[in-house]
Design a protein around this motif. Structure first.
Motif, PDB file in Angstrom:
ATOM      1  N   GLN A 220      -7.604 -10.121  -9.222  1.00 48.52           N
ATOM      2  CA  GLN A 220      -7.091 -11.422  -9.637  1.00 48.52           C
ATOM      3  C   GLN A 220      -5.625 -11.320 -10.058  1.00 48.52           C
ATOM      4  N   ALA A 221      -5.308 -10.256 -10.788  1.00 47.50           N
ATOM      5  CA  ALA A 221      -3.932 -10.086 -11.263  1.00 47.50           C
ATOM      6  C   ALA A 221      -2.948 -10.005 -10.101  1.00 47.50           C
ATOM      7  N   ARG A 222      -3.324  -9.308  -9.012  1.00 52.29           N
ATOM      8  CA  ARG A 222      -2.386  -9.153  -7.895  1.00 52.29           C
ATOM      9  C   ARG A 222      -2.081 -10.495  -7.239  1.00 52.29           C
ATOM     10  N   ILE A 223      -3.057 -11.403  -7.259  1.00 50.70           N
ATOM     11  CA  ILE A 223      -2.832 -12.739  -6.674  1.00 50.70           C
ATOM     12  C   ILE A 223      -1.773 -13.493  -7.476  1.00 50.70           C
ATOM     13  N   TYR A 224      -1.874 -13.437  -8.800  1.00 45.98           N
ATOM     14  CA  TYR A 224      -0.900 -14.150  -9.632  1.00 45.98           C
ATOM     15  C   TYR A 224       0.476 -13.483  -9.573  1.00 45.98           C
ATOM     16  N   TYR A 225       0.486 -12.142  -9.545  1.00 42.24           N
ATOM     17  CA  TYR A 225       1.778 -11.465  -9.462  1.00 42.24           C
ATOM     18  C   TYR A 225       2.435 -11.688  -8.101  1.00 42.24           C
ATOM     19  N   ALA A 226       1.646 -11.906  -7.067  1.00 40.12           N
ATOM     20  CA  ALA A 226       2.223 -12.262  -5.765  1.00 40.12           C
ATOM     21  C   ALA A 226       2.990 -13.576  -5.874  1.00 40.12           C
ATOM     22  N   MET A 227       2.441 -14.525  -6.627  1.00 36.59           N
ATOM     23  CA  MET A 227       3.128 -15.791  -6.864  1.00 36.59           C
ATOM     24  C   MET A 227       4.420 -15.567  -7.647  1.00 36.59           C
ATOM     25  N   VAL A 228       4.353 -14.671  -8.642  1.00 34.97           N
ATOM     26  CA  VAL A 228       5.523 -14.386  -9.472  1.00 34.97           C
ATOM     27  C   VAL A 228       6.632 -13.757  -8.631  1.00 34.97           C
ATOM     28  N   VAL A 229       6.256 -12.779  -7.798  1.00 33.57           N
ATOM     29  CA  VAL A 229       7.247 -12.123  -6.946  1.00 33.57           C
ATOM     30  C   VAL A 229       7.859 -13.115  -5.963  1.00 33.57           C
ATOM     31  N   ASN A 230       7.058 -14.049  -5.516  1.00 30.46           N
ATOM     32  CA  ASN A 230       7.580 -15.090  -4.626  1.00 30.46           C
ATOM     33  C   ASN A 230       8.610 -15.955  -5.341  1.00 30.46           C
ATOM     34  N   HIS A 231       8.361 -16.226  -6.614  1.00 29.31           N
ATOM     35  CA  HIS A 231       9.307 -17.022  -7.411  1.00 29.31           C
ATOM     36  C   HIS A 231      10.549 -16.211  -7.772  1.00 29.31           C
ATOM     37  N   PHE A 232      10.353 -14.914  -8.076  1.00 31.43           N
ATOM     38  CA  PHE A 232      11.455 -14.062  -8.553  1.00 31.43           C
ATOM     39  C   PHE A 232      11.552 -12.799  -7.694  1.00 31.43           C
ATOM     40  N   PRO A 233      11.996 -12.935  -6.446  1.00 30.46           N
ATOM     41  CA  PRO A 233      11.987 -11.780  -5.535  1.00 30.46           C
ATOM     42  C   PRO A 233      12.905 -10.640  -5.950  1.00 30.46           C
ATOM     43  N   LYS A 234      13.895 -10.891  -6.784  1.00 29.20           N
ATOM     44  CA  LYS A 234      14.823  -9.833  -7.201  1.00 29.20           C
ATOM     45  C   LYS A 234      14.444  -9.200  -8.538  1.00 29.20           C
ATOM     46  N   ASN A 235      13.385  -9.681  -9.137  1.00 26.26           N
ATOM     47  CA  ASN A 235      12.953  -9.142 -10.428  1.00 26.26           C
ATOM     48  C   ASN A 235      11.949  -8.022 -10.187  1.00 26.26           C
ATOM     49  N   HIS A 236      12.416  -6.772 -10.326  1.00 25.41           N
ATOM     50  CA  HIS A 236      11.562  -5.640 -10.000  1.00 25.41           C
ATOM     51  C   HIS A 236      10.593  -5.284 -11.129  1.00 25.41           C
ATOM     52  N   VAL A 237      10.793  -5.874 -12.291  1.00 29.16           N
ATOM     53  CA  VAL A 237       9.803  -5.679 -13.359  1.00 29.16           C
ATOM     54  C   VAL A 237       8.472  -6.272 -12.924  1.00 29.16           C
ATOM     55  N   TRP A 238       8.524  -7.529 -12.442  1.00 30.43           N
ATOM     56  CA  TRP A 238       7.290  -8.161 -12.000  1.00 30.43           C
ATOM     57  C   TRP A 238       6.788  -7.547 -10.712  1.00 30.43           C
ATOM     58  N   ARG A 239       7.682  -7.075  -9.852  1.00 28.95           N
ATOM     59  CA  ARG A 239       7.250  -6.423  -8.616  1.00 28.95           C
ATOM     60  C   ARG A 239       6.466  -5.137  -8.932  1.00 28.95           C
ATOM     61  N   LYS A 240       6.888  -4.421  -9.971  1.00 30.07           N
ATOM     62  CA  LYS A 240       6.151  -3.218 -10.374  1.00 30.07           C
ATOM     63  C   LYS A 240       4.751  -3.583 -10.859  1.00 30.07           C
TER      64      LYS A 240
END
Length: 353
Positions: A220-240
């Protein structure tokens, strides 16, 4: 009721909004949120209105007389004469029991005087007098929660959400309250409902990702973080965070891809545990060369050898046919962990040289 000097009231309360109140034993309750209860203006068409407005009661002589007493109480308050101010406020309430200004100021007075019982009574009075004011319900809810009145705090936040379901701030605050009390399931439900209401939110997926990650709900977490990365593609904190959840949910190819992006854009960004997950992801998808490189880098950068890293390094070398290198890795590891059964098993895989 003719409104009293609101700019004076605002500046006065700013003087006291950071004082601590000792409640619930040793628990400190900051009053900065309560100042927003007192200072909150009702919604108007002109959101930039400089002067604060306060709910009116009546323009009757009784209301006007109560206003005058409130003004006098403010004068005593500004001079630090808290007891005199409290007496005047009590008189104002006898004249006009519904005068909300008396409750708001008395809440601050009780706070300053360390009278928690009166403080809570004043908050309850404000809550009852402002059932349709979402901002006050939210602010009062925070104070109830901080003062140990969890149920009342949650109730106020729920009311704020009912009044303004599209305001994600209320949902985020209520979810944080639930998390602090260990009710993570309720927190998740609040955030999910809010996300359904405001699907374009950028903050709600972050909160949901973190709640699910904390509960090890990796898929479930990966689904929400996929949305976050889509919103903030240059933010590598959330990408990690995204990469970690992909790894733990056994989506190794995607995890490897996300870890690779993080390392490419910020070589120092990955922690030790993330580097191990990165190398293991490469190993699991058959990219032995990258896995060897990652594990060798971990071994070189961490003088305190990690047993599982050395085992993985040895396995990578064996699978790549680099038997001499594998033997060196395993023999070196065995000098430090001579009886480890897993290491002995890996050593048995080495062909005779």
């Amino acid at each position: 009721m003719a409104s009293y000097n609101c700019s004076y009231l605002r500046s006065l309360f700013r003087l006291f909004c950071f004082a601590p109140l000792l409640c619930c034993g040793c628990q400190l309750v900051p009053f900065s949120t309560s100042s927003s209860v007192v200072n909150q203006a009702p919604e108007t068409k002109d959101s930039q209105q400089e002067n604060l407005t306060v709910e009116k009661t009546s323009d009757s002589p009784f209301g006007l007389q109560a206003n005058e007493l409130v003004q006098q109480a403010l004068g005593h308050y500004s001079n630090g004469e808290l007891k005199q101010a409290k007496i005047l406020l009590a008189s104002a309430r006898e004249i006009d029991p519904g005068h909300i200004g008396t409750f708001e100021i008395e809440a601050q007075l009780s706070y300053d005087m360390g009278d928690q019982n009166q403080f809570l009574q004043s908050l309850r009075a404000i809550r009852a007098a402002s059932p349709h004011d979402s901002e006050k319900q939210s602010a009062i809810g925070t104070l109830f929660f901080q003062a140990g009145q969890t149920e009342e705090g949650i109730s106020c936040l729920k009311r704020a959400i009912e009044l303004k379901p599209y305001n994600e701030d209320y949902a985020l605050k209520l979810a944080a309250f639930y998390e602090q009390t260990g009710m993570t399931g309720e927190a998740q439900n609040v955030l999910l409902r809010a996300l359904h209401t405001t699907p374009g939110s950028r903050r709600l997926p972050i909160a949901l990702g973190r709640v699910c990650e904390a509960n090890q709900q990796w898929d479930q977490a990966r689904i929400y973080y996929a949305m976050v990365v889509n919103h903030f593609p240059k933010n590598h904190v959330w990408r990690k965070h995204f990469a970690r959840c992909l790894y733990h949910s056994e989506h190794y190819s995607e995890a490897f891809e996300q870890f690779s992006i993080c390392q490419k854009n910020d070589p120092e960004s990955l922690s030790l545990s993330e580097m191990i997950a990165f190398g293991d992801s490469a190993l699991r998808i058959g990219n032995l060369e990258k896995a060897q490189h990652v594990f060798d880098e971990i071994s070189a950068n961490h003088q305190r050898q990690l047993l599982h890293v050395e085992i993985l390094r040895g396995l990578c070398a064996i699978n790549r046919g680099q038997n001499i290198s594998a033997k060196t890795i395993i023999d070196t590891a065995r000098t430090k962990w001579p009886t480890d059964p897993t290491l002995l098993q890996v050593a048995s895989l080495l062909p005779s040289l």
